[in-house]
Each structure stands twice: as structure tokens, then as C-alpha cells.
Design a protein around this motif. Sequence first.
Motif, PDB file in Angstrom:
ATOM      1  N   GLY A  10      -1.573   3.089  -4.503  1.00 23.66           N
ATOM      2  CA  GLY A  10      -3.209   2.885  -4.104  1.00 23.66           C
ATOM      3  C   GLY A  10      -3.838   3.753  -5.140  1.00 23.66           C
ATOM      4  O   GLY A  10      -3.795   3.301  -6.293  1.00 23.66           O
ATOM      5  N   ALA A  38       0.824  -1.301   0.213  1.00 22.51           N
ATOM      6  CA  ALA A  38      -0.156   0.021   0.062  1.00 22.51           C
ATOM      7  C   ALA A  38       0.913   0.999  -0.402  1.00 22.51           C
ATOM      8  O   ALA A  38       0.767   1.896  -0.501  1.00 22.51           O
ATOM      9  CB  ALA A  38      -1.141  -0.433   1.330  1.00 22.51           C
ATOM     10  N   ARG A  53      -5.021   2.130   1.181  1.00 21.84           N
ATOM     11  CA  ARG A  53      -4.974   2.408  -0.387  1.00 21.84           C
ATOM     12  C   ARG A  53      -4.885   3.649  -1.144  1.00 21.84           C
ATOM     13  O   ARG A  53      -5.244   4.096  -2.298  1.00 21.84           O
ATOM     14  CB  ARG A  53      -5.135   1.447  -0.994  1.00 21.84           C
TER      15      ARG A  53
END
Length: 265
Positions: A162, A158, A188
Amino acid sequence: MTVKQLSMPELVDACRDLGIGNVGLWREPVRAYGVEETAKLVRDAGLTVTTLCRGGFLTAVDPDERAAALADNRRAVDEAATLGTEVLVLVSGGLPAGSKDLHAARERIADALTELGPYAEDHGVKLAIEPLHPMYAADRCVVSTLTQALDIAERFPAHQVGVTVDTYHIWWDDRAPAQIARAGASGRIHTFQLADWTTPLPEGVLNGRGQIGDGAIDMREWRTHVETAGYTGAIEVELFNDALWARDGREVLAETAARFVEHTA
């Protein structure tokens, strides 16, 4: 881009005068003014650059075109790092000439992020895949929904990749609230953008983003979805609109700030 008629110094002065502390920048005006020069300008004014837009266009099949796209995205990461923003927004790219294979195009995006994700991490930048409304799938962005964006992003950490949540592009999708929750659960949601949906769309459709409050989108509802999902970052307004660009830029900026308070607070 909401007030692209303002020069970079004019934009910074207007933000400062109106008490706007954050600004999202686009590469073209930044590069025209100078990346280092822009970084100093916004820093001296006490402004925070929330995002840089845009990287992406990663769907090419031709090896030379693909190499050029990767090189340009590395430059975009470098520019984001210089400007002090943690987020580079990606508009993924449309179908290559002669192709009708959406799935293959999306896979080429994922392949490119295998290289670009670590490069961005090394520079303190996160990549934010922005799904665009399906009307752009052929020529601009084969990623049309948050579901598709997350299916790609979740192949990577992440802190590398994202998504961008933009009301203009997802408001029609009844699956989007659940996908916002999905994105929030893994950290994200890298940026949240607002624009309204007004009709009729202009010829070419690109510059059809409506001023907040002029269209069909419930901005408070989408802000609630995003903040419930845990997003605490800046909220951007990004309007491509010829009528707004034809007006006095400071006036448009003041109006946009007032509309933001009226329709999202």
C-alpha cells in the motif's frame, strides 16, 4: 526520529509518562539497541509499534547492489515482524548514478516488490510505499506523488503493498485528495504521517520538516481526507529538524503531543 536525541529506554519512558501509547521506530536506533531488546522494551512498557522505517532503495541497476538491497529489505521485514508492527515504510530510492530514466527506476521498484511483497506477507508485514516531495527524486525517491505510488502498489494485493500518506510530501499536490480516496477504497493507506512545511529550507533540505503548526499545511484538512477515505489507524508525527534535535527530547515530545491535539483534533 522526531526525538532521536533520546535513547531507546528514554523514548519509552517519555512515551509512558506522557500517555503516548504508540511509537513509530526507525531501523538505525533499533538495531543499535538491539532488535530483540527493543521489542521486549516496548512490549514491557505496553507500547504499540505502529511502523518501522525504512526499507526501500530499490532502484539499483548493478546486480550485486540490487541483491544487497533485496537482502536488506528482507532483514527489514524480519525486524518489523520481531517488533510486532504490521507496516514497513519504503523510501524507494533515487536515480542510479549516471541515469536520468525515472520510468525505468520506478519499474525496478515494482520488480523488487514482486519478490518482497510475498515475503512480507509470509511474515505478517505490509509494505507502504512513501512518495517523497519531488525535490528528493534525484537522490532519494523517484516516487514523488500518491498517483505514482498507487500505480505501483496496485499491481499487488493490498495486504502486501500500500502507501504512506505524509503531509510534508503531498500537501502541494491538488490531486492528492482524490488519490487518498483511491487508496482508501482499496484498503491501501497503511500509515498516515504529519510534518509541517516551513521555509526557508535548510541546506541539504532533508532536515526541513517543521513542527506541527509552524508552517503552511492545514493538518485538520488532511486528517479529514484520510479518515473520510476509511483510515482508522494510528497517526504518526515524523519530524527531521536539527533545531528540535538540539532541544531536550522530553520537552519536544510533550510539545509535539500538544501540537497534535491543537492542530488536528
